[in-house]
Write an enzyme that holds these catalytic residues in place. Structure first.
Site, PDB file in Angstrom:
ATOM      1  N   HIS A  80     -61.772  34.339 -40.736  1.00 34.12           N
ATOM      2  CA  HIS A  80     -61.543  35.123 -39.478  1.00 34.12           C
ATOM      3  C   HIS A  80     -62.169  36.337 -40.176  1.00 34.12           C
ATOM      4  O   HIS A  80     -62.532  36.902 -40.495  1.00 34.12           O
ATOM      5  CB  HIS A  80     -60.338  35.670 -39.730  1.00 34.12           C
ATOM      6  N   HIS A 126     -66.051  39.459 -38.371  1.00 33.83           N
ATOM      7  CA  HIS A 126     -67.322  39.033 -36.729  1.00 33.83           C
ATOM      8  C   HIS A 126     -68.421  39.323 -37.645  1.00 33.83           C
ATOM      9  O   HIS A 126     -68.856  40.372 -38.454  1.00 33.83           O
ATOM     10  CB  HIS A 126     -66.749  40.844 -36.474  1.00 33.83           C
ATOM     11  N   LYS A 135     -59.762  32.001 -29.114  1.00 35.24           N
ATOM     12  CA  LYS A 135     -58.781  33.158 -29.640  1.00 35.24           C
ATOM     13  C   LYS A 135     -58.034  33.780 -28.922  1.00 35.24           C
ATOM     14  O   LYS A 135     -59.466  34.164 -27.384  1.00 35.24           O
ATOM     15  CB  LYS A 135     -59.716  33.858 -30.415  1.00 35.24           C
ATOM     16  N   HIS A 158     -55.058  37.875 -32.003  1.00 33.17           N
ATOM     17  CA  HIS A 158     -54.894  38.996 -32.036  1.00 33.17           C
ATOM     18  C   HIS A 158     -53.135  39.692 -31.246  1.00 33.17           C
ATOM     19  O   HIS A 158     -53.081  39.217 -30.444  1.00 33.17           O
ATOM     20  CB  HIS A 158     -56.053  40.236 -31.428  1.00 33.17           C
ATOM     21  N   HIS A 180     -54.617  38.356 -38.939  1.00 32.37           N
ATOM     22  CA  HIS A 180     -54.578  39.534 -39.405  1.00 32.37           C
ATOM     23  C   HIS A 180     -53.399  40.052 -39.801  1.00 32.37           C
ATOM     24  O   HIS A 180     -53.092  41.240 -38.619  1.00 32.37           O
ATOM     25  CB  HIS A 180     -56.128  40.701 -39.284  1.00 32.37           C
ATOM     26  N   ASP A 213     -61.610  39.097 -41.764  1.00 30.58           N
ATOM     27  CA  ASP A 213     -61.559  40.729 -40.746  1.00 30.58           C
ATOM     28  C   ASP A 213     -62.724  41.216 -40.760  1.00 30.58           C
ATOM     29  O   ASP A 213     -62.951  42.464 -40.463  1.00 30.58           O
ATOM     30  CB  ASP A 213     -60.434  40.598 -39.990  1.00 30.58           C
TER      31      ASP A 213
HETATM   32  O1  DOR Z   1     -60.241  46.392 -36.838  1.00 34.95           O
HETATM   33  C1  DOR Z   1     -60.536  45.645 -35.475  1.00 34.95           C
HETATM   34  N1  DOR Z   1     -61.890  45.225 -35.445  1.00 34.95           N
HETATM   35  N2  DOR Z   1     -59.990  44.824 -35.009  1.00 34.95           N
HETATM   36  C2  DOR Z   1     -60.221  43.706 -34.138  1.00 34.95           C
HETATM   37  O2  DOR Z   1     -59.202  42.526 -33.362  1.00 34.95           O
HETATM   38  C3  DOR Z   1     -61.726  42.858 -33.473  1.00 34.95           C
HETATM   39  C4  DOR Z   1     -62.900  44.136 -34.554  1.00 34.95           C
HETATM   40  C5  DOR Z   1     -64.132  44.036 -34.229  1.00 34.95           C
HETATM   41  O3  DOR Z   1     -64.021  43.346 -33.290  1.00 34.95           O
HETATM   42  O4  DOR Z   1     -64.676  45.586 -34.144  1.00 34.95           O
HETATM   43 ZN    ZN Z   2     -60.675  40.010 -36.021  1.00 34.98          ZN
END
Ligand code: DOR
Ligand code: ZN
Length: 358
Positions: A21, A23, A107, A144, A182, A255
Site C-alpha cells: 500500500h 501513494h 480501492k 479505506h 492501514h 501507506d
Molecule cells: O493519511 C492518508 N493519506 N490516508 C489516506 O487514506 C490517504 C493518504 C493520501 O493520499 O495522502
Molecule cells: Zn493510503
C-alpha cells in the site's frame, strides 16, 4: 535465509519485501519519491487517488508508464496498479482491466473519507454490482475503512465501519478477497484475526510508532496527521502485537503518503505521512523492540504474496544495526523550478537500523 533471534544481533538478511500500500503521486512529487520506495521494495500496490483518480484501464496504464519512467535506470521495481471505485464505474471496466492484467486490485474510498476521495463511493449499496463482479473474477478489494458521518467521532470511525459496513459486506460476498488497509485499532486487529473470511490487514510503520498524542505534542503537529488518525496507546500496543504476532493475516503496507510542506502547513493540512525513505528500517525498529526480528521477514516478504497468490521475491535485503540520522527534509523541484520541502517520518531522529547498500 538468516533471521534475527537475539537482541544483540547486528545484522539481518531477509527476502526482499514488497509494499502492499503506497501513494506515489504524479508529476514532480512522483519523480521525487518513487526511488525511495524502489530502494528496498520489489513490488508495490500503488494507490489510485490522484487528481483525477485512476478510474479507467487507460489511465492506469498511463500512470504505470509514468512510474516506470520516473525510476532510476536499471531499477527493478514492479508497480501493481489499482482502480478507484466510484458510484458510477461500470463492472465491465473492472473485468476488462483485470483480464488485461492492468488492475491488480480495486480501492474503496468512502466519499470524503481522506485525501482525494471526493469521487469515492457515497453508499456501499451503489457498488454491489462491482463487488459481485470482483468476487466472481477474483479482483481483490482494498478498503479505506472509516465511516464518514461527521456526527461520528473521528477516533471511532474505523470501529464503526467494521460493524456497520465491513461485516455485512463480507457476509454478502464470502468469496471476495478483502484487505482492510492501514488498521489503527484494537477492534480491527481482533476482527481481522478472528475472521473466517478471505480478509487480511496492512499495518503502517507510523501506526506502530505513534499514538494520537504525537499530533498535539507541544503544539499542533500536522506531520503526524494521517488517516485513519493514530489512536490511543492501547491501540498502538495492539497493532505492535498484531504485526509481530506471526499471523499471516497481518502484513506490510507503508501507506507512505507524501505531501509538500505547503500542503501540510496550512489551515487545513493534508493527511499523510511520508515514510518511504526509512519504512523498512522503521518496521525493523519495532520488531527489534518487540524481540521479534525473526518475524520481520514473514511480515514484510511472505504473508503479502501468500495472501495475493503471488510468488515470493527471490532477492534479499540486509539490515545492519548501524545508526542512521533520518534527514530533516528532502526537496522537490516544482515545474516552475521552485523548491519545496518534503518531510519524512522520523525526520531528524536516529534509527538504529540501516539498509546495507551493496
Ligand atoms: O493519511 C492518508 N493519506 N490516508 C489516506 O487514506 C490517504 C493518504 C493520501 O493520499 O495522502
Ligand atoms: Zn493510503
Amino acid at each position: 535465509m538468516e533471521s534475527g533471534l537475539n537482541p544483540s544481533q547486528q545484522k539481518i538478511t531477509i527476502r526482499q519485501p514488497d509494499d502492499w500500500h503506497v501513494h506515489l503521486r504524479d508529476g514532480s512529487l512522483l519523480e521525487a519519491v518513487v526511488a525511495q520506495t524502489a530502494r528496498v521494495f520489489h513490488r508495490a500496490v500503488v494507490m489510485p487517488n490522484l487528481q483525477p483518480p485512476i478510474t479507467s484501464v487507460e489511465s492506469a496504464i498511463a500512470y504505470r508508464e509514468n512510474i516506470l519512467a520516473a525510476l532510476p535506470k536499471g531499477c527493478l521495481f514492479t508497480p501493481l496498479m489499482t482502480v478507484y471505485l466510484t458510484d458510477v464505474i461500470s463492472p465491465n471496466v473492472l473485468e476488462y482491466g483485470h483480464s488485461k492484467g492492468v488492475f491488480f486490485a480495486a480501492k474503496l474510498y468512502p466519499a470524503n473519507s481522506t485525501t482525494n476521495s471526493f469521487d469515492g463511493v457515497t453508499d456501499i449499496r451503489h457498488i454491489e454490482p462491482l463487488l459481485d463482479t470482483m468476487e466472481r473474477i477474483g479482483l481483490p478489494l482494498l478498503i479505506h475503512g472509516e465511516v464518514t458521518d461527521s456526527k461520528v467521532d473521528i477516533f471511532d470511525r474505523e470501529a464503526i465501519f467494521i460493524e456497520t459496513i465491513l461485516k455485512p459486506l463480507l457476509s454478502r460476498h464470502p468469496a471476495l478477497r478483502v484487505v482492510l488497509e492501514h488498521i489503527t485499532t484494537e477492534e480491527a486487529v481482533q476482527f481481522v484475526e478472528t475472521s473466517t473470511s478471505n480478509l487480511a490487514a496492512t499495518i503502517t510503520p507510523h501506526h506502530l510508532h505513534i499514538n494520537r498524542n504525537a499530533m498535539f505534542a507541544g503544539g499542533l503537529r500536522s506531520d503526524f496527521y494521517c488517516l485513519p488518525v493514530a489512536k490511543r496507546e492501547r491501540h498502538r500496543i495492539a497493532l505492535r502485537k498484531a504485526a509481530t504476532s506471526g499471523k499471516p493475516c497481518f502484513f506490510i503496507g507503508t501507506d507512505s503518503a507524501p505531501h509538500l510542506r505547503s500542503s501540510k502547513e496550512s489551515s487545513c493540512g493534508c493527511a499523510g505521512i511520508f515514510n518511504a525513505p526509512i519504512a523498512l528500517e522503521s518496521y525493523a525498529e519495532v520488531f527489534d523492540q518487540e524481540g521479534a526480528l525473526d518475524r520481520l521477514e514473514a511480515f514484510a516478504s511472505e504473508y503479502g504474496p501468500a495472501f495475493y497468490g503471488l510468488p515470493r521475491n527471490t532477492n534479499s535485503v540486509t539490515l545492519v544495526r548501524v545508526p542512521q540520522v533520518v534527514p530533516s527534509y528532502f526537496t522537490v523541484k516544482n515545474v516552475d523550478n521552485s523548491i519545496e520541502k518534503l518531510l519524512p517520518f522520523h525526520a531528524g531522529e536516529t534509527l538504529s537500523w540501516s539498509v546495507l547498500v551493496e
